[in-house]
Design a protein around this motif. Structure first.
Motif, short mmCIF file in Angstrom:
data_model
loop_
_atom_site.label_atom_id
_atom_site.label_comp_id
_atom_site.label_asym_id
_atom_site.label_seq_id
_atom_site.Cartn_x
_atom_site.Cartn_y
_atom_site.Cartn_z
N CYS A 82 0.83 -1.21 0.00
CA CYS A 82 0.00 0.00 0.00
C CYS A 82 0.86 1.25 0.00
O CYS A 82 0.54 2.25 -0.68
CB CYS A 82 -0.93 0.00 1.21
N ARG A 93 -3.71 3.29 -4.78
CA ARG A 93 -3.84 2.50 -3.56
C ARG A 93 -5.31 2.28 -3.21
O ARG A 93 -5.70 1.20 -2.75
CB ARG A 93 -3.11 3.22 -2.40
N SER A 97 -7.06 -1.12 -2.30
CA SER A 97 -7.60 -1.21 -0.94
C SER A 97 -9.08 -1.55 -0.94
O SER A 97 -9.54 -2.42 -0.18
CB SER A 97 -7.34 0.11 -0.21
#
Length: 387
Positions: A82, A93, A97
């Motif tokens: 990340c 990201r 995520s």
């Protein structure tokens, strides 16, 4: 001359596997994303589907989950990935995520075996993209007030409502949607081609421009009984997913901060002011030293939380500590870096203003700073200030 995190000896705190994963993601970002970031941000678009397949090929989608085609890495390795993704852009990201820590985690943790087998393998490869529908236009920090409802109609469920600020929504193949039922709040696995489902994209953003952000509209979406998560009711389900996403942000925000600081140090060493490098002035060095210190402290905190998570000991209050500190400090670093770059700092020739604008969103999603302050305050006092 040392890079900021070299001052803290961070590499010595990582395993060989963790360093290898970090370096692989960094190389991918440098080759695939960096040459296009300014264009993606300027044009407010990102090739999400193409990137999802490439990220899946690297094993980054749901990488910290077990089985169903997921890589099963450590939480710390996921955090480092990340960090490298957000060193490119927070939107990149966020794509990973939301896919892995929200949509895939929700199905893996709360879904039926049928739901897992149907969706997780395809999501791990990037063939299918997921989104997570919890936030509503009038209910962000207070998800318990949600108005989206699911009612039984014979053996089916019928969903009505709207979700807001949903990453990946307009490109998703499946949405995890949380709705109020007579039995309490329940999660549903919703194919986005279901009649009555639409996901208009939110335009004219000044932050997270290299990311797909959408509204979800559920206008009588009919689902079979098997679409509901079988064994979780109430906010316990969605909040457990948010903790997973927040953990990635603890690391990710530091990537944006590191990229700002690296770019600023390089600029200051090359920029001549009054016939000598900007980097040679005491005020500049004082700013750089303070930013390096906060970056390193945030990294040590992130690694500590990663080790706790890998040991099965991480608590939600501790995730709030990491999210509050690291995003707040990352935003402060981005803003301070802009002062060193001067007018050059507002252009897309440098990453600083882009990161600063993105971090303004990261500061408030997955729990605002104020919410995390109250979570920490409750842990310290035993008193809840939310109501």
């Amino acid at each position: 001359m040392q890079a900021p995190l070299e001052l803290f000896g961070i590499d010595g705190l990582l395993s060989d596997e963790e360093r290898a994963i970090r370096d692989t993601v960094r190389a991918f970002v440098d080759d695939r994303a960096r040459p296009h970031l300014a264009e993606w941000y300027d044009d407010a678009r990102i090739p999400a589907r193409e990137l999802a397949v490439e990220l899946g090929r690297l094993g980054l989608l749901g990488m910290h989950l077990e089985g169903y085609g997921c890589a099963g890495t450590s939480a710390t390795a996921y955090g480092l990935a990340c960090l490298e993704l957000e060193a490119a852009d927070s939107g990149l990201r966020s794509l990973v995520s939301v896919q892995g820590s929200l949509a895939m985690f929700a199905i893996r943790r709360w879904g039926s075996e049928e739901q897992r087998e149907e969706w997780l393998p395809r999501m791990a490869t990037g063939e299918a993209i997921g989104c997570f529908g919890l936030t509503e236009p009038d209910f962000g920090s207070d998800p318990g007030g949600m108005r989206t409802r699911a009612v039984r109609d014979g053996a089916d469920w019928v969903l009505h409502g709207a979700k807001m600020w949903i990453t990946n929504g307009s490109v998703a193949d499946v949405a995890v949607v949380w709705a109020r039922t007579e039995e309490g709040i329940c999660g549903f696995v919703v194919p986005t081609d279901a009649p009555g489902f639409s996901a208009p994209e939110i335009r004219r953003k000044l932050s997270l421009r290299a990311s797909v952000t959408s509204e979800l509209v559920l206008d009588g979406v009919r689902l079979p009984a098997s679409a509901a998560f079988p064994d979780v009711r109430g906010l316990r389900g969605p909040l457990s997913c948010l903790d997973e996403a927040r953990f990635g942000i603890v690391f990710g925000a530091l990537g944006a901060a590191r990229d700002c600081l690296d770019a600023t140090i390089s600029y200051a060493r090359e920029r001549a002011i009054f016939d000598k490098p900007l980097a040679s002035y005491q005020l500049t060095q004082a700013k750089l030293a303070d930013m390096a210190l906060e970056l390193g402290k945030g990294m040590l905190l992130a690694l500590h939380l990663g080790r706790l998570k890998d040991a099965g000991q991480l608590q939600p209050d501790q995730v709030s500590l990491g999210k509050l500190n690291n995003v707040r400090e990352a935003l402060g670093i981005a803003r301070q870096c802009r002062t060193i770059l001067g007018a050059a700092g507002i252009t897309l020739e440098h990453p600083v203003m882009r990161h600063a604008n993105n971090l303004e969103s990261v500061l408030t999603y997955e729990g605002t700073s104020e919410v995390h302050q109250l979570v920490i305050g409750r842990a310290l006092t035993g008193e809840s200030a939310f109501r």
